[in-house]
Design an enzyme around this catalytic site. Structure first.
Site, PDB file in Angstrom:
ATOM      1  CE1 TYR A  72      31.995  46.164  51.443  1.00  0.00           C
ATOM      2  CE2 TYR A  72      30.983  44.819  49.709  1.00  0.00           C
ATOM      3  CZ  TYR A  72      32.086  45.517  49.955  1.00  0.00           C
ATOM      4  OH  TYR A  72      33.311  45.523  49.760  1.00  0.00           O
ATOM      5  CG  PHE A 223      37.957  52.708  45.683  1.00  0.00           C
ATOM      6  CD1 PHE A 223      36.609  52.510  45.783  1.00  0.00           C
ATOM      7  CD2 PHE A 223      38.488  53.087  46.570  1.00  0.00           C
ATOM      8  CE1 PHE A 223      35.839  52.818  47.141  1.00  0.00           C
ATOM      9  CE2 PHE A 223      38.072  53.448  48.002  1.00  0.00           C
ATOM     10  CZ  PHE A 223      36.620  52.860  48.193  1.00  0.00           C
ATOM     11  N   GLY A 226      37.513  54.653  40.272  1.00  0.00           N
ATOM     12  CA  GLY A 226      37.638  55.777  41.211  1.00  0.00           C
ATOM     13  C   GLY A 226      36.793  55.754  42.552  1.00  0.00           C
ATOM     14  CB  THR A 230      40.899  57.865  41.774  1.00  0.00           C
ATOM     15  OG1 THR A 230      41.535  57.516  42.807  1.00  0.00           O
ATOM     16  CG2 THR A 230      41.781  58.464  40.340  1.00  0.00           C
ATOM     17  CG  LEU A 232      37.520  57.832  36.724  1.00  0.00           C
ATOM     18  CD1 LEU A 232      36.754  56.777  36.253  1.00  0.00           C
ATOM     19  CD2 LEU A 232      39.185  57.202  36.753  1.00  0.00           C
TER      20      LEU A 232
END
Length: 298
Positions: A72, A223, A226, A230, A232
């Site tokens: 990360y 996720f 989302g 995705t 919402l």
């Protein structure tokens, strides 16, 4: 976020329940994900002072499980470095989980997966970056960013199991796995946690969530909000959010907590305001009507 059902997050906000991680460590079921602290995955770097403030505030608000990884990072910031600056020496009741497996070059590209003989180096990198002698939880992440995860993980997981026996890792997890791969890992060593994609509008992994609950394994969705993948914008999600005076993101967090006692939510953010909203979602209680309206999607 409105105040009709949820007050602003505070240091005394009630906890959303706990989970016995690996049967040995009690953690609240609402933690914090550090992926966004360094800045966008492929984009502008984050701000050090802000990232440090967000990590510290997460702990102040009750997050006791923090999810991170050495891969990360942005051009100038790394999540592990930021967590160390913010929290070291780490509070005794804070559990930090990391992941190994994907190899990411300095341009940000996930170019390969670590071979078995490279995993010790990846574990040692996390130990050094975080400034600890033992890692609380290490997930073997299978695959890069895609979902083609059909291959065996046994040889690589066995390496992590050996490092656990050596005392460098306390507990083991797997990430982005199938039920078959989880079974394979469990045949080698105890699995304390699974980290897969799952959320209120992305419920394809529902059967594995239930399997984890039956086995006493934590399920830590990625996720869950989302993740930009995705939408919402569901009408039913909007209705439930309006009923509780909450945001769709808060309902997504609360839904996961209500969906299974094994779910430990780890929403990530680099925004103090968003962090406050996320942690306030732990105060929400969804009833049977809410859960029926949101439903199950296979």
């Amino acid at each position: 976020m409105t105040s009709s059902s949820i007050d602003s997050a505070s240091d005394s906000a009630p906890a959303p329940g706990t989970f016995e991680l690996g049967g040995t460590v009690t953690i609240p079921r609402l933690g914090f994900g550090a992926m966004q602290l360094p800045g966008r995955w492929s984009g502008p770097a984050g701000d050090t002072a802000n990232a440090v403030a967000v990590a510290r505030r997460a702990v102040e608000l009750g997050a006791r499980h923090i999810d991170t990884a050495a891969f990360y990072f942005s051009d100038t910031h790394r999540a592990n470095d930021l967590l160390r600056e913010a929290l070291y020496p780490y509070p005794a009741d804070v559990t930090i989980a990391t992941k190994v497996g994907p190899l990411r070059d300095e341009t940000g590209e996930m170019y390969a997966e670590a071979r078995p003989d490279q995993l010790r180096g990846e574990v040692e990198r996390n130990l050094e970056d975080l400034g600890v002698d033992v890692l609380d939880l290490v997930h073997l992440r299978v695959g890069r960013l895609g979902s083609d995860v059909a291959e065996s993980l046994g040889e690589r997981f066995a390496v992590l199991a050996a490092l656990r026996e050596e005392g460098l890792i306390r507990q083991l997890g797997v990430s982005n796995v199938t039920a078959g791969q989880l079974a394979e890992a469990r045949s080698i060593a105890p699995v304390a946690a699974v980290q897969n994609r799952f959320g209120v509008l992305d419920q394809a992994d529902a059967s594995l969530v239930d399997e984890c609950a039956d086995a006493g394994i934590a399920y830590m969705p990625f996720f869950a909000l989302g993740g930009g993948h995705t939408d919402l914008g569901s009408e039913n999600l909007r209705k439930v959010a309006e009923r509780h005076g909450a945001t769709a993101f808060q309902i997504a967090i609360a839904w996961g907590l209500a969906r299974s006692p094994s779910i430990v939510q780890i929403p990530g953010t680099a925004s103090l305001a968003h962090l406050e909203e996320n942690m306030a979602a732990g105060q929400l209680t969804l009833d049977e009507g809410d859960m029926a309206l949101l439903g199950r999607r296979q």
